[in-house]
Design a protein around this motif. Structure first.
Motif, mmCIF file in Angstrom:
data_model
loop_
_atom_site.group_PDB
_atom_site.id
_atom_site.type_symbol
_atom_site.label_atom_id
_atom_site.label_comp_id
_atom_site.label_asym_id
_atom_site.label_seq_id
_atom_site.Cartn_x
_atom_site.Cartn_y
_atom_site.Cartn_z
ATOM 1 N N ASP A 112 -4.172 5.074 -11.559
ATOM 2 C CA ASP A 112 -5.323 4.309 -11.095
ATOM 3 C C ASP A 112 -4.971 2.837 -10.917
ATOM 4 O OD1 ASP A 112 -7.143 6.450 -11.033
ATOM 5 O OD2 ASP A 112 -7.468 6.299 -13.190
ATOM 6 N N VAL A 113 -4.154 2.304 -11.835
ATOM 7 C CA VAL A 113 -3.716 0.909 -11.712
ATOM 8 C C VAL A 113 -2.911 0.733 -10.430
ATOM 9 C CG1 VAL A 113 -2.304 -0.912 -12.726
ATOM 10 C CG2 VAL A 113 -3.709 0.534 -14.207
ATOM 11 N N PHE B 46 0.803 -1.217 0.000
ATOM 12 C CA PHE B 46 0.000 0.000 0.000
ATOM 13 C C PHE B 46 0.842 1.275 0.000
ATOM 14 C CE2 PHE B 46 -2.636 3.313 1.926
ATOM 15 C CZ PHE B 46 -3.759 3.246 1.114
ATOM 16 N N PRO B 47 1.854 1.399 0.876
ATOM 17 C CA PRO B 47 2.665 2.628 0.846
ATOM 18 C C PRO B 47 3.368 2.852 -0.485
ATOM 19 C CG PRO B 47 3.019 1.452 2.894
ATOM 20 C CD PRO B 47 2.241 0.529 2.007
ATOM 21 N N LEU B 48 3.913 1.777 -1.081
ATOM 22 C CA LEU B 48 4.655 1.931 -2.331
ATOM 23 C C LEU B 48 3.757 2.363 -3.476
ATOM 24 C CD1 LEU B 48 7.147 1.698 -4.112
ATOM 25 C CD2 LEU B 48 6.680 -0.760 -4.329
ATOM 26 N N PHE B 49 2.662 1.657 -3.681
ATOM 27 C CA PHE B 49 1.828 1.945 -4.843
ATOM 28 C C PHE B 49 1.041 3.244 -4.704
ATOM 29 C CE2 PHE B 49 2.642 -2.586 -5.519
ATOM 30 C CZ PHE B 49 3.020 -2.558 -6.862
ATOM 31 N N THR B 50 0.680 3.626 -3.486
ATOM 32 C CA THR B 50 0.043 4.937 -3.331
ATOM 33 C C THR B 50 1.064 6.060 -3.531
ATOM 34 O OG1 THR B 50 0.312 4.765 -0.914
ATOM 35 C CG2 THR B 50 -1.845 4.189 -1.841
ATOM 36 N N SER B 51 2.292 5.860 -3.080
ATOM 37 C CA SER B 51 3.332 6.870 -3.286
ATOM 38 C C SER B 51 3.601 7.075 -4.776
ATOM 39 C CB SER B 51 4.628 6.468 -2.573
ATOM 40 O OG SER B 51 4.460 6.455 -1.173
ATOM 41 N N LEU B 52 3.674 5.979 -5.524
ATOM 42 C CA LEU B 52 3.893 6.069 -6.966
ATOM 43 C C LEU B 52 2.720 6.779 -7.645
ATOM 44 C CD1 LEU B 52 5.341 2.502 -7.689
ATOM 45 C CD2 LEU B 52 6.595 4.673 -7.698
ATOM 46 N N ALA B 53 1.495 6.461 -7.210
ATOM 47 C CA ALA B 53 0.313 7.079 -7.812
ATOM 48 C C ALA B 53 0.249 8.574 -7.529
ATOM 49 C CB ALA B 53 -0.955 6.395 -7.297
ATOM 50 N N LEU B 54 0.624 8.968 -6.311
ATOM 51 C CA LEU B 54 0.478 10.366 -5.910
ATOM 52 C C LEU B 54 1.563 11.280 -6.466
ATOM 53 C CD1 LEU B 54 -0.705 9.718 -2.275
ATOM 54 C CD2 LEU B 54 -1.982 10.943 -4.029
ATOM 55 N N THR B 55 2.511 10.734 -7.206
ATOM 56 C CA THR B 55 3.466 11.600 -7.903
ATOM 57 C C THR B 55 2.801 12.291 -9.090
ATOM 58 O OG1 THR B 55 4.244 9.764 -9.287
ATOM 59 C CG2 THR B 55 5.444 10.201 -7.230
ATOM 60 N N SER C 34 -7.392 10.089 -5.670
ATOM 61 C CA SER C 34 -6.907 8.842 -5.083
ATOM 62 C C SER C 34 -7.828 8.364 -3.968
ATOM 63 C CB SER C 34 -5.492 9.048 -4.533
ATOM 64 O OG SER C 34 -4.603 9.443 -5.555
ATOM 65 N N ALA C 35 -8.358 9.307 -3.197
ATOM 66 C CA ALA C 35 -9.267 8.948 -2.110
ATOM 67 C C ALA C 35 -10.501 8.243 -2.634
ATOM 68 C CB ALA C 35 -9.675 10.193 -1.330
ATOM 69 N N VAL C 36 -10.967 8.661 -3.808
ATOM 70 C CA VAL C 36 -12.158 8.062 -4.397
ATOM 71 C C VAL C 36 -11.871 6.646 -4.860
ATOM 72 C CG1 VAL C 36 -13.759 8.198 -6.301
ATOM 73 C CG2 VAL C 36 -13.121 10.239 -5.066
ATOM 74 N N VAL C 37 -10.760 6.449 -5.554
ATOM 75 C CA VAL C 37 -10.412 5.114 -6.041
ATOM 76 C C VAL C 37 -10.253 4.149 -4.865
ATOM 77 C CG1 VAL C 37 -8.728 3.758 -7.340
ATOM 78 C CG2 VAL C 37 -9.301 6.074 -8.085
ATOM 79 N N ILE C 38 -9.672 4.642 -3.775
ATOM 80 C CA ILE C 38 -9.430 3.799 -2.603
ATOM 81 C C ILE C 38 -10.720 3.541 -1.825
ATOM 82 C CG2 ILE C 38 -8.223 3.812 -0.355
ATOM 83 C CD1 ILE C 38 -5.844 4.993 -1.739
ATOM 84 N N LEU D 111 -5.330 0.690 -7.494
ATOM 85 C CA LEU D 111 -6.104 -0.545 -7.389
ATOM 86 C C LEU D 111 -5.240 -1.695 -6.853
ATOM 87 C CD1 LEU D 111 -8.204 -0.319 -10.675
ATOM 88 C CD2 LEU D 111 -9.012 -0.014 -8.321
ATOM 89 N N VAL D 112 -3.983 -1.751 -7.299
ATOM 90 C CA VAL D 112 -3.063 -2.756 -6.752
ATOM 91 C C VAL D 112 -2.864 -2.507 -5.258
ATOM 92 C CG1 VAL D 112 -0.703 -3.647 -6.802
ATOM 93 C CG2 VAL D 112 -1.885 -3.138 -8.950
ATOM 94 N N ALA D 113 -2.724 -1.228 -4.889
ATOM 95 C CA ALA D 113 -2.563 -0.871 -3.484
ATOM 96 C C ALA D 113 -3.760 -1.330 -2.658
ATOM 97 C CB ALA D 113 -2.381 0.643 -3.347
ATOM 98 N N VAL D 114 -4.955 -1.170 -3.206
ATOM 99 C CA VAL D 114 -6.177 -1.557 -2.499
ATOM 100 C C VAL D 114 -6.230 -3.065 -2.273
ATOM 101 C CG1 VAL D 114 -8.675 -1.786 -2.786
ATOM 102 C CG2 VAL D 114 -7.584 0.423 -3.153
#
Length: 304
Positions: A157-158, A85-94, A101-105, A161-164
């Motif tokens: 978004d991918v 979760f930390p890795l994939f959300t960090s990558l997404a939020l760049t 992101s809050a909506v997808v999660i 979703l992986v983070a979720v």
């Protein structure tokens, strides 16, 4: 003579709510942190800081070593909440906003409930799934109506979703394991198990040339609250009240995150957010009424 109130909030709900409040600022804080730090460092560095604190906590509390079977399960927890979760959300939020992101999660509570069936052997009733689904639809409708969802699936978004999927697995496995180890010890052992990975990656990706005071404050938040103290309450709540049931409290997290995004990041949130908040809170209440709370003895064990 005043009538007594019959409204009693189960300990699992209280602990779960505390965890959600702490987690609700994670995406905005991560968004601020990756503005000045490498996203890989934000993901693994925060786990490294939390891991050092975990060693201190386990030593001071004289926690017994987990069994071989528990260690295997702790690896699953670590893959989900310490790395995934930390890795994939960090990558997404760049590249993606905190609000989007809050909506997808928002699909995380449903994902957690599904993993609770698979990993924690829970069997929520039909009414639970209907209430949970209604809350999920309310949040997704808010995103679509408010323009927070573009309609196209981006790489960010991918990542989300992986983070979720990984986070739901980590929540379910950790919540079930917390019934044996306690919430605090579960997250602490997961952080310690992860140190052989988090330490070298943190050192390799450390670049502080663009880090400002705000960046460091944001990093401190995700390390101390999102990765450490928040899980003390969250895992204890999952263990005490049931992974599927307490996991639905996180339906309120996207709305809280949107509020933080508006206050801290300057993103606009209109009246639809308030209406969605009301619907989501009703759905959360309904999911909590569908199953009986855990016994007090189990709650006490879960907090340790």
């Amino acid at each position: 003579m005043r009538a007594k109130s019959n409204v009693i909030v189960p300990p699992g709900v209280t602990l779960g709510a505390l965890g959600v409040v702490g987690f609700s600022f994670s995406l905005p804080a991560t968004r601020l942190a990756v503005a000045g730090l490498d996203p890989w460092f934000v993901a693994f560095g925060r786990a490294l800081v939390a891991g050092v604190l975990a060693i201190a906590y386990l030593a001071l509390s004289r926690a017994p070593l987990p069994s071989v079977t528990q260690l295997r399960r702790l690896v699953v927890v670590a893959v989900g909440i310490v790395v995934g979760f930390p890795l994939f959300t960090s990558l997404a939020l760049t590249t993606q906003t905190s609000a989007h992101s809050a909506v997808v999660i928002a699909v995380l509570p449903m994902c957690t409930a599904i993993w609770a069936v698979v990993r924690a052997s829970e069997r929520p009733p039909l009414a639970f799934w209907l209430s949970s689904g209604a809350g999920l639809l309310a949040v997704l409708a808010f995103v679509a109506t408010g323009g927070g969802f573009s309609g196209s699936l981006s790489l960010a978004d991918v990542y989300l979703l992986v983070a979720v999927v990984l986070c739901g697995l980590g929540y379910a496995e950790g919540g079930a394991l917390s019934r044996e180890l306690g919430g605090a010890r579960t997250v602490c052992w997961a952080l310690v198990v992860s140190l052989p990975v988090t330490l070298p990656i943190s050192l390799y990706t450390a670049d502080f040339s663009r880090a400002t005071g705000v960046v460091w404050l944001s990093f401190a938040y995700v390390a101390l609250i999102s990765m450490f103290l928040g899980f003390f309450a969250w895992y204890a709540g999952l263990a005490a009240g049931g992974v599927a049931k307490i996991g639905q409290i996180q339906l309120a997290q996207p709305v809280l995150t949107l509020m933080w995004s508006a206050l801290v990041l300057g993103e606009s949130v209109g009246w639809l957010a308030l209406a969605t908040s009301a619907v989501v809170l009703v759905c959360v209440v309904l999911t909590q009424r569908n199953r009986a709370p855990a016994p007090a003895a189990e709650t006490a064990q879960a907090v340790r």
